[in-house]
Enzyme design. Sequence first.
Site, mmCIF file in Angstrom:
data_model
loop_
_atom_site.group_PDB
_atom_site.id
_atom_site.type_symbol
_atom_site.label_atom_id
_atom_site.label_comp_id
_atom_site.label_asym_id
_atom_site.label_seq_id
_atom_site.Cartn_x
_atom_site.Cartn_y
_atom_site.Cartn_z
ATOM 1 N N THR A 40 0.730 -1.346 -0.041
ATOM 2 C CA THR A 40 -0.035 -0.302 -0.044
ATOM 3 C C THR A 40 0.734 1.424 0.090
ATOM 4 O OG1 THR A 40 -2.120 1.438 1.743
ATOM 5 C CG2 THR A 40 0.120 -0.580 2.311
ATOM 6 N N ASP A 41 0.488 2.380 -0.804
ATOM 7 C CA ASP A 41 1.133 3.394 -0.519
ATOM 8 C C ASP A 41 0.929 4.271 1.116
ATOM 9 O OD1 ASP A 41 -1.552 4.125 -0.044
ATOM 10 O OD2 ASP A 41 -1.885 5.758 -1.460
ATOM 11 N N GLU A 42 -0.490 3.385 2.316
ATOM 12 C CA GLU A 42 -0.370 4.069 3.714
ATOM 13 C C GLU A 42 1.620 3.501 3.591
ATOM 14 O OE1 GLU A 42 -3.709 3.243 6.230
ATOM 15 O OE2 GLU A 42 -4.330 3.688 3.788
ATOM 16 N N TYR A 70 -1.859 -0.798 11.015
ATOM 17 C CA TYR A 70 -2.586 -1.020 9.354
ATOM 18 C C TYR A 70 -0.750 -0.863 8.459
ATOM 19 C CZ TYR A 70 -3.700 -1.585 4.807
ATOM 20 O OH TYR A 70 -3.489 -1.338 3.148
ATOM 21 N N LYS A 126 2.367 -2.805 7.440
ATOM 22 C CA LYS A 126 1.989 -3.049 5.506
ATOM 23 C C LYS A 126 3.564 -2.968 5.677
ATOM 24 C CE LYS A 126 -0.121 -4.529 2.904
ATOM 25 N NZ LYS A 126 -0.066 -6.319 2.529
#
Length: 348
Positions: A131-133, A156, A160
């Site tokens: 993810t870009d997060e 989260y 990741k």
Amino acid sequence: MKKILITGGAGFIGSHVVRRFVSRYPEYHIFNLDALTYAGNLENIKDIEANSNYTFIKGDIVDEKFINDLFGIHNFDGVLHLAAESHVDRSIEDPLRFVKTNIIGTMNLLNVAKNQWKGNFDGKRFYHISTDEVYGSLGNEGLFTEKTPYDPNSPYSASKASSDHFVRAYGETYGLPYVLTNCSNNYGSHHFPEKLIPLFINNIINNKLLPIYGDGNYTRDWLFVEDHAIAIDLVFHEGKNHETYNIGGFNEWKNIDLVRLLCKIMDGKLGREKGTSEKLITYVKDRPGHDLRYAIDASKINRELGWKPTVTFEEGLEKTINWYLNNEDWLKNVTSGVYQDYYKKQYS
Ligand code: NAD
Ligand code: DAU
């Protein structure tokens, strides 16, 4: 026949990837491994479950012996790893769950792949979908590139980020052939109605309030899920080993503007008077550690692999809303919990 393991294929993005691979690649046998948590729904892929090149396996990526035995039996040629706990709000409530699935589960898959492939990596590939997060939050300017330092803010995104680091570490230390992608917010059919777009579509249909966190000025970069599946297909087949690619929609929206647009379209579709759904908007307490803005620079994947989104936001949103309106049974089964009986009915 090549054997490909896809994890998390009963979830939102995974189901689109499984459908694409099963129908496009008859020369592969696709094994869909999914623990069927609350987010796993076999109704998402019932259209392809009878295909002869498809097998569903219920199992937990955290279970070391199970994953090792499974790899021992099939000696997969490739792994596309999508299984994860994916919802930021749930990670704030139960961070340890995210550590187990996203970090330990990923580690377990990496370790088993490394051991079972025994250093003979010819034709093998481990693809980690992320993810870009992991990059944290942008201010009002700039874009995330593949070189942006990791700076995760939620449990989260921290989980990741950690799993991404382990993937790279296995590449550097053991030579495991991996590819890794970091993608922005997806939307489309079969999206669990806890995330912004499907939750709000469901609430509008049922005349329920639309809870906007904080002032609604948070920005996300939205990508149609089928375009993400196309990118995943391309990276799996043509991406370079040990490389990362960012994937995004070139499509930034402030939450409040997106929700107003959704309300307007839904009023039209439901034959409601203009402005009806907007009255459901309610501002609620902000998400703790809420990232202000995500936006992806997807020029590397465009330049090197020729990928760009094929669907405009207007088209994608139209398709998505129509899908939910035409599949109210899917929504009802998910919100009532009936979807969780599907495995028992079909597989036991
Ligand atoms: P999802 O929550 O819809 O699906 C996750 C799937 O993983 C479910 O089918 C669930 O049953 C399965 N799963 C969970 N724990 C498992 C375990 N321990 N063992 C086996 N299976 C397990 O998630 P999604 O939105 O489809 O996201 C898929 C992947 O893509 C995730 O890795 C996520 O981090 C990443 N991603 C998502 C988005 C997005 O906008 N949704 C964007 C970028 C990246
Ligand atoms: O950027 C990629 C990520 O996008 C993925 O890695 C995650 O798996 C996926 O869940 C998504 O994370 P977000 O937190 O951005 O998505 P979510 O749909 O939960 O929220 C989108 C925005 O809307 C965010 O700013 C929070 C806000 N929001 C969300 C919900 C559910 C609200 O204002 N109200 C809500 O009820």
